[in-house]
Write a protein that holds these residues in place. Sequence first.
Motif, PDB file in Angstrom:
ATOM      1  N   LEU A   9      -3.938 -37.732 -65.974  1.00 15.20           N
ATOM      2  CA  LEU A   9      -4.161 -39.108 -65.524  1.00 15.20           C
ATOM      3  C   LEU A   9      -2.967 -40.020 -65.808  1.00 15.20           C
ATOM      4  CD1 LEU A   9      -7.993 -39.418 -65.824  1.00 15.20           C
ATOM      5  CD2 LEU A   9      -6.556 -39.042 -63.820  1.00 15.20           C
ATOM      6  N   GLY A  64      -2.719 -39.030 -61.776  1.00 16.63           N
ATOM      7  CA  GLY A  64      -3.881 -39.291 -60.929  1.00 16.63           C
ATOM      8  C   GLY A  64      -4.228 -40.768 -60.861  1.00 16.63           C
ATOM      9  N   GLY A 102      -2.611 -42.979 -59.324  1.00 16.65           N
ATOM     10  CA  GLY A 102      -1.392 -43.795 -59.316  1.00 16.65           C
ATOM     11  C   GLY A 102      -0.542 -43.544 -60.542  1.00 16.65           C
ATOM     12  N   ILE A 142       4.405 -46.200 -59.923  1.00 12.61           N
ATOM     13  CA  ILE A 142       3.690 -47.004 -58.912  1.00 12.61           C
ATOM     14  C   ILE A 142       2.991 -48.181 -59.592  1.00 12.61           C
ATOM     15  CG2 ILE A 142       1.861 -46.942 -57.157  1.00 12.61           C
ATOM     16  CD1 ILE A 142       4.638 -45.449 -56.507  1.00 12.61           C
ATOM     17  N   TYR A 191     -14.519 -37.791 -65.198  1.00 11.89           N
ATOM     18  CA  TYR A 191     -14.259 -37.802 -63.747  1.00 11.89           C
ATOM     19  C   TYR A 191     -15.560 -38.042 -62.984  1.00 11.89           C
ATOM     20  CZ  TYR A 191      -9.455 -35.949 -64.056  1.00 11.89           C
ATOM     21  OH  TYR A 191      -8.117 -35.773 -64.297  1.00 11.89           O
TER      22      TYR A 191
HETATM   23  C1  FAD Z   1      -5.357 -35.103 -62.397  1.00 14.47           C
HETATM   24  C2  FAD Z   1      -5.234 -35.627 -60.997  1.00 14.47           C
HETATM   25  C3  FAD Z   1      -6.372 -35.987 -60.299  1.00 14.47           C
HETATM   26  C4  FAD Z   1      -6.262 -36.451 -58.968  1.00 14.47           C
HETATM   27  N1  FAD Z   1      -7.403 -36.722 -58.281  1.00 14.47           N
HETATM   28  C5  FAD Z   1      -7.318 -37.148 -56.990  1.00 14.47           C
HETATM   29  C6  FAD Z   1      -8.500 -37.402 -56.231  1.00 14.47           C
HETATM   30  O1  FAD Z   1      -9.632 -37.219 -56.711  1.00 14.47           O
HETATM   31  N2  FAD Z   1      -8.361 -37.826 -54.950  1.00 14.47           N
HETATM   32  C7  FAD Z   1      -7.144 -38.036 -54.379  1.00 14.47           C
HETATM   33  O2  FAD Z   1      -7.104 -38.442 -53.215  1.00 14.47           O
HETATM   34  N3  FAD Z   1      -5.991 -37.787 -55.071  1.00 14.47           N
HETATM   35  C8  FAD Z   1      -6.055 -37.342 -56.356  1.00 14.47           C
HETATM   36  N4  FAD Z   1      -4.921 -37.063 -57.073  1.00 14.47           N
HETATM   37  C9  FAD Z   1      -3.621 -37.216 -56.414  1.00 14.47           C
HETATM   38  C10 FAD Z   1      -2.882 -38.445 -56.945  1.00 14.47           C
HETATM   39  O3  FAD Z   1      -3.470 -39.633 -56.510  1.00 14.47           O
HETATM   40  C11 FAD Z   1      -1.415 -38.332 -56.514  1.00 14.47           C
HETATM   41  O4  FAD Z   1      -0.889 -37.192 -57.162  1.00 14.47           O
HETATM   42  C12 FAD Z   1      -0.595 -39.534 -56.913  1.00 14.47           C
HETATM   43  O5  FAD Z   1      -0.955 -40.649 -56.132  1.00 14.47           O
HETATM   44  C13 FAD Z   1       0.917 -39.289 -56.745  1.00 14.47           C
HETATM   45  O6  FAD Z   1       1.185 -38.771 -55.492  1.00 14.47           O
HETATM   46  P1  FAD Z   1       2.089 -37.437 -55.342  1.00 14.47           P
HETATM   47  O7  FAD Z   1       1.515 -36.425 -56.276  1.00 14.47           O
HETATM   48  O8  FAD Z   1       2.130 -37.104 -53.905  1.00 14.47           O
HETATM   49  O9  FAD Z   1       3.511 -37.816 -55.878  1.00 14.47           O
HETATM   50  P2  FAD Z   1       4.681 -38.542 -55.037  1.00 14.47           P
HETATM   51  O10 FAD Z   1       4.135 -39.738 -54.337  1.00 14.47           O
HETATM   52  O11 FAD Z   1       5.395 -37.522 -54.213  1.00 14.47           O
HETATM   53  O12 FAD Z   1       5.637 -39.015 -56.224  1.00 14.47           O
HETATM   54  C14 FAD Z   1       6.420 -38.071 -56.968  1.00 14.47           C
HETATM   55  C15 FAD Z   1       7.078 -38.813 -58.134  1.00 14.47           C
HETATM   56  O13 FAD Z   1       7.930 -39.862 -57.612  1.00 14.47           O
HETATM   57  C16 FAD Z   1       7.531 -41.108 -58.179  1.00 14.47           C
HETATM   58  N5  FAD Z   1       7.708 -42.155 -57.164  1.00 14.47           N
HETATM   59  C17 FAD Z   1       7.211 -42.172 -55.905  1.00 14.47           C
HETATM   60  N6  FAD Z   1       7.628 -43.284 -55.244  1.00 14.47           N
HETATM   61  C18 FAD Z   1       8.395 -43.992 -56.124  1.00 14.47           C
HETATM   62  C19 FAD Z   1       9.101 -45.238 -56.070  1.00 14.47           C
HETATM   63  N7  FAD Z   1       9.102 -45.985 -54.965  1.00 14.47           N
HETATM   64  N8  FAD Z   1       9.780 -45.630 -57.172  1.00 14.47           N
HETATM   65  C20 FAD Z   1       9.777 -44.886 -58.299  1.00 14.47           C
HETATM   66  N9  FAD Z   1       9.133 -43.712 -58.414  1.00 14.47           N
HETATM   67  C21 FAD Z   1       8.437 -43.266 -57.351  1.00 14.47           C
HETATM   68  C22 FAD Z   1       6.074 -40.933 -58.585  1.00 14.47           C
HETATM   69  O14 FAD Z   1       5.717 -41.824 -59.615  1.00 14.47           O
HETATM   70  C23 FAD Z   1       6.075 -39.480 -59.057  1.00 14.47           C
HETATM   71  O15 FAD Z   1       6.546 -39.424 -60.381  1.00 14.47           O
HETATM   72  C24 FAD Z   1      -5.000 -36.583 -58.372  1.00 14.47           C
HETATM   73  C25 FAD Z   1      -3.850 -36.221 -59.096  1.00 14.47           C
HETATM   74  C26 FAD Z   1      -3.967 -35.730 -60.376  1.00 14.47           C
HETATM   75  C27 FAD Z   1      -2.728 -35.312 -61.122  1.00 14.47           C
END
Ligand code: FAD
Length: 393
Positions: A367, A370, A372, A376, A85
């Motif tokens: 990951l 994380g 995406g 997505i 990371y």
């Molecule tokens: C280990 C880890 C490290 C991270 N580090 C960072 C960081 O440093 N900085 C930062 O800003 N963020 C970070 N994140 C956040 C991460 O980028 C988000 O968790 C991720 O983009 C998904 O967003 P969400 O958790 O809000 O899920 P949501 O967007 O609410 O999605 C929930 C579920 O629905 C699915 N989904 C959503 N829309 C659709 C669609 N249109 N079609 C099909 N499926 C869909 C998703 O794939 C997921 O399975 C981290 C997350 C993790 C787990």
Amino acid sequence: MDFTFTPEQEELARTVRAFAGRELAPRSREWDRTSEFPRDTWRQMGELGLLGLRIPAAYGGVEADFVMLGIAMEETARGDFSCTYGIQLAALAGEIIGKNGSPEVCRQFLTPVASGEAVMALALTEPSAGSDAAALQCRARRDGAEWVITGEKSGISLGMAADAAIVFARTGVERGSAKDRRGRSTSKGVSAFVVPLSTPGVARSALRDMGSHAVGRAVISFDDVRVPASHLIGEEGSGFQQVMRGFDYNRVAIALACLGTAQVSLEETMAYVRERTTFGRPLATYEGITFPIAEAATQLEAARLFSYRALWLADRGQPHTKEAAMVKWWAPKIAAETVHQCLLLHGHYGYTDELPFERRLRDVIGLEIGDGSAEIMKIIVARELMGRETLPY
Ligand SMILES: Cc1cc2nc3c(=O)[nH]c(=O)nc-3n(C[C@H](O)[C@H](O)[C@H](O)COP(=O)(O)OP(=O)(O)OC[C@H]3O[C@@H](n4cnc5c(N)ncnc54)[C@H](O)[C@@H]3O)c2cc1C
């Protein structure tokens, strides 16, 4: 076609593999147990140049190519997954601030990141905006010579340890709606700021994650947080495009970290099944044991070659969005499956925290989400293959 690394890339791979084996692997279990951020190890990574790979030389970086970033991620992950990371977030800071920040801001923030003295997080995700990052609500308004930031970021890696963060906030709200005419979230009017996390109005709380405890994640809130106008990175309103441009290669770097963890797990498992006997024979003489190993090795090798090809494209300035999205959904998945298989092949020992498999499995799963999620990534692949009419929005 040439599938070989350059001598410089080979040298980096050898150096980082030795460092990961000597300094990271022996401490990885302890970091996982204590959730302690290894600041001294960050300085060691800084000395090795691992935190300055994409930082301009003028600010202490080494300006390595993208393939070298991939090598650093893959080899570091063999020793400890959490440390990767640091490499990817320092590289993102180097790209975003190095290409768009003023010399003064670059000196202030990038030089200590490259040396490992300071840690930089990237704060994009919000409680109600993850996959649909363009829907972010955090706002920044100009007040004389300052920007004033208000909002909440969630799930931010290194959020508790970081000294500063690149924060994405909406600056265009006064001039128009945050949604376009069809009601979709719009990335227009989102700006990037570098924010020291010791600034009054910043509050943080740790999330309790299943893995990567050494780096951890946090919720960070900003309550009228004031930063100088010079902390706006790049053009006002262009922050979202800046970070999205950075995300393509970063997805490949993440894929290679996952593959490094899986590969070392597979190598350890191959050694174990040659030694361990059941029914009077080594496990390695049963096809039920060797076939899953052969399948995992095939998939890891294919994904690794594919990943380095994507970084090779990036180094040539060629499009690699599709390739990056492909490996970002595929590599973490096969890495998690491989580490799980390796855990099972170690029998009940594999289920303990005496062995690294349960920890690596927890780390790699993070990951799959994380930077995406798989869904997505597949939306991006479909868009690249079939056009924007396949988009769900
Ligand atoms: C280990 C880890 C490290 C991270 N580090 C960072 C960081 O440093 N900085 C930062 O800003 N963020 C970070 N994140 C956040 C991460 O980028 C988000 O968790 C991720 O983009 C998904 O967003 P969400 O958790 O809000 O899920 P949501 O967007 O609410 O999605 C929930 C579920 O629905 C699915 N989904 C959503 N829309 C659709 C669609 N249109 N079609 C099909 N499926 C869909 C998703 O794939 C997921 O399975 C981290 C997350 C993790 C787990």
